[in-house]
Design a protein around this motif. Sequence first.
Motif, mmCIF file in Angstrom:
data_model
loop_
_atom_site.group_PDB
_atom_site.id
_atom_site.type_symbol
_atom_site.label_atom_id
_atom_site.label_comp_id
_atom_site.label_asym_id
_atom_site.label_seq_id
_atom_site.Cartn_x
_atom_site.Cartn_y
_atom_site.Cartn_z
ATOM 1 N N LYS A 115 0.848 -1.196 0.000
ATOM 2 C CA LYS A 115 0.000 0.000 0.000
ATOM 3 C C LYS A 115 0.888 1.251 0.000
ATOM 4 O O LYS A 115 0.657 2.190 -0.763
ATOM 5 C CB LYS A 115 -0.895 -0.032 1.237
ATOM 6 N N GLN A 116 1.922 1.244 0.853
ATOM 7 C CA GLN A 116 2.848 2.380 0.900
ATOM 8 C C GLN A 116 3.610 2.495 -0.414
ATOM 9 O O GLN A 116 3.827 3.595 -0.917
ATOM 10 C CB GLN A 116 3.823 2.228 2.070
ATOM 11 N N LYS A 117 4.017 1.361 -0.969
ATOM 12 C CA LYS A 117 4.745 1.347 -2.245
ATOM 13 C C LYS A 117 3.898 1.978 -3.350
ATOM 14 O O LYS A 117 4.395 2.789 -4.132
ATOM 15 C CB LYS A 117 5.119 -0.091 -2.589
ATOM 16 N N ASN A 118 2.627 1.621 -3.397
ATOM 17 C CA ASN A 118 1.739 2.181 -4.421
ATOM 18 C C ASN A 118 1.584 3.689 -4.264
ATOM 19 O O ASN A 118 1.608 4.426 -5.249
ATOM 20 C CB ASN A 118 0.369 1.492 -4.385
ATOM 21 N N LEU A 119 1.426 4.147 -3.037
ATOM 22 C CA LEU A 119 1.333 5.586 -2.782
ATOM 23 C C LEU A 119 2.628 6.299 -3.179
ATOM 24 O O LEU A 119 2.597 7.376 -3.764
ATOM 25 C CB LEU A 119 1.049 5.853 -1.299
ATOM 26 N N LEU A 120 3.749 5.676 -2.863
ATOM 27 C CA LEU A 120 5.054 6.248 -3.183
ATOM 28 C C LEU A 120 5.244 6.387 -4.695
ATOM 29 O O LEU A 120 5.781 7.378 -5.179
ATOM 30 C CB LEU A 120 6.159 5.356 -2.596
ATOM 31 N N ASN A 121 4.766 5.389 -5.436
ATOM 32 C CA ASN A 121 4.935 5.396 -6.889
ATOM 33 C C ASN A 121 3.898 6.255 -7.618
ATOM 34 O O ASN A 121 4.080 6.599 -8.770
ATOM 35 C CB ASN A 121 4.902 3.967 -7.436
ATOM 36 N N ARG A 122 2.821 6.595 -6.927
ATOM 37 C CA ARG A 122 1.746 7.370 -7.557
ATOM 38 C C ARG A 122 2.139 8.825 -7.771
ATOM 39 O O ARG A 122 1.854 9.418 -8.797
ATOM 40 C CB ARG A 122 0.480 7.288 -6.696
ATOM 41 N N ASN A 123 2.786 9.424 -6.777
ATOM 42 C CA ASN A 123 3.166 10.833 -6.840
ATOM 43 C C ASN A 123 4.623 10.993 -6.453
ATOM 44 O O ASN A 123 5.137 10.222 -5.661
ATOM 45 C CB ASN A 123 2.346 11.663 -5.839
ATOM 46 N N PHE A 124 5.240 12.036 -6.985
ATOM 47 C CA PHE A 124 6.586 12.361 -6.530
ATOM 48 C C PHE A 124 6.464 12.809 -5.076
ATOM 49 O O PHE A 124 5.581 13.593 -4.729
ATOM 50 C CB PHE A 124 7.204 13.477 -7.366
ATOM 51 N N VAL A 125 7.320 12.299 -4.217
ATOM 52 C CA VAL A 125 7.299 12.658 -2.803
ATOM 53 C C VAL A 125 8.454 13.618 -2.537
ATOM 54 O O VAL A 125 9.608 13.280 -2.750
ATOM 55 C CB VAL A 125 7.413 11.405 -1.902
ATOM 56 N N ASP A 126 8.114 14.818 -2.106
ATOM 57 C CA ASP A 126 9.131 15.831 -1.829
ATOM 58 C C ASP A 126 9.741 15.641 -0.442
ATOM 59 O O ASP A 126 10.941 15.806 -0.260
ATOM 60 C CB ASP A 126 8.514 17.234 -1.915
ATOM 61 N N ILE A 127 8.879 15.317 0.518
ATOM 62 C CA ILE A 127 9.323 15.147 1.903
ATOM 63 C C ILE A 127 8.879 13.768 2.372
ATOM 64 O O ILE A 127 7.685 13.495 2.462
ATOM 65 C CB ILE A 127 8.746 16.232 2.826
ATOM 66 N N MET A 128 9.857 12.925 2.622
ATOM 67 C CA MET A 128 9.589 11.570 3.089
ATOM 68 C C MET A 128 9.972 11.493 4.559
ATOM 69 O O MET A 128 11.102 11.794 4.927
ATOM 70 C CB MET A 128 10.440 10.588 2.270
ATOM 71 N N VAL A 129 9.009 11.116 5.374
ATOM 72 C CA VAL A 129 9.262 10.907 6.797
ATOM 73 C C VAL A 129 9.274 9.390 6.972
ATOM 74 O O VAL A 129 8.384 8.701 6.466
ATOM 75 C CB VAL A 129 8.153 11.540 7.667
ATOM 76 N N ALA A 130 10.282 8.861 7.658
ATOM 77 C CA ALA A 130 10.387 7.400 7.751
ATOM 78 C C ALA A 130 10.956 6.962 9.082
ATOM 79 O O ALA A 130 11.750 7.671 9.706
ATOM 80 C CB ALA A 130 11.271 6.864 6.622
ATOM 81 N N THR A 131 10.530 5.766 9.476
ATOM 82 C CA THR A 131 11.190 5.097 10.595
ATOM 83 C C THR A 131 12.287 4.229 9.972
ATOM 84 O O THR A 131 12.173 3.801 8.810
ATOM 85 C CB THR A 131 10.191 4.245 11.401
ATOM 86 N N PRO A 132 13.371 3.979 10.692
ATOM 87 C CA PRO A 132 14.529 3.298 10.111
ATOM 88 C C PRO A 132 14.229 1.918 9.526
ATOM 89 O O PRO A 132 14.673 1.613 8.422
ATOM 90 C CB PRO A 132 15.510 3.185 11.274
ATOM 91 N N GLY A 133 13.492 1.099 10.254
ATOM 92 C CA GLY A 133 13.217 -0.255 9.768
ATOM 93 C C GLY A 133 12.492 -0.252 8.441
ATOM 94 O O GLY A 133 12.862 -0.972 7.506
ATOM 95 N N ARG A 134 11.463 0.566 8.317
ATOM 96 C CA ARG A 134 10.693 0.617 7.075
ATOM 97 C C ARG A 134 11.514 1.250 5.948
ATOM 98 O O ARG A 134 11.434 0.822 4.798
ATOM 99 C CB ARG A 134 9.377 1.365 7.304
ATOM 100 N N LEU A 135 12.322 2.242 6.273
ATOM 101 C CA LEU A 135 13.183 2.840 5.252
ATOM 102 C C LEU A 135 14.145 1.783 4.697
ATOM 103 O O LEU A 135 14.331 1.685 3.479
ATOM 104 C CB LEU A 135 13.971 4.023 5.813
ATOM 105 N N ILE A 136 14.725 0.986 5.581
ATOM 106 C CA ILE A 136 15.629 -0.084 5.141
ATOM 107 C C ILE A 136 14.899 -1.042 4.206
ATOM 108 O O ILE A 136 15.429 -1.433 3.160
ATOM 109 C CB ILE A 136 16.236 -0.815 6.362
ATOM 110 N N ASP A 137 13.656 -1.410 4.545
ATOM 111 C CA ASP A 137 12.845 -2.278 3.668
ATOM 112 C C ASP A 137 12.715 -1.670 2.278
ATOM 113 O O ASP A 137 12.889 -2.357 1.268
ATOM 114 C CB ASP A 137 11.424 -2.468 4.236
#
Length: 165
Positions: free
Chosen positions: A114-136
């Motif tokens: 679900k997050q991957k689809n949202l990420l690919n739908r629009n260019f993301v200017d500001i990405m807020v992430a927790t380390p584990g998910r960012l590593i994924d």
Amino acid sequence: MSSGFETLNLHPNLKKAIDALGFKDMTPIQQKVLKFTLAGHDAIGRAQTGTGKTAAFLVSVINDLLNNPIKEQRALILAPTRELALQIESDAKELVKYTDLNVMTLLGGVDFDKQKNLLNRNFVDIMVATPGRLIDFVEQKEVWLDQIEFLVIDEADRLLDMGFI
């Protein structure tokens, strides 16, 4: 000497959001940090919770993204917990309200696809992430760290304590 946000040379759409939020005077951490970061310098800030640290780094990042609208440019804000990541996302969305900048949060406990689809739908200017998910996302080649222009590590001491060196 005035300590208000009006003393800063901010993008009009960011200034409009700050005004809408009712922010007038900068907190001490904002006064100290913003003069450096708005001039393009790195900064490390340390202050108590509730003193405006989040706004200090968000104002700098958003101002630069608005003044230099290069679409390959991204900001990554790393936060140690889901709660903090969601709070940063909420604050960022308030500050980009009058712009076309996109903010997205990547965190565990939420469906990856679900997050991957949202990420690919629009260019993301500001990405807020927790380390584990960012590593994924990096391991799946969905996020490329060489596209990061701004890196903010919020509560870096806590991230290190958690073992995310």
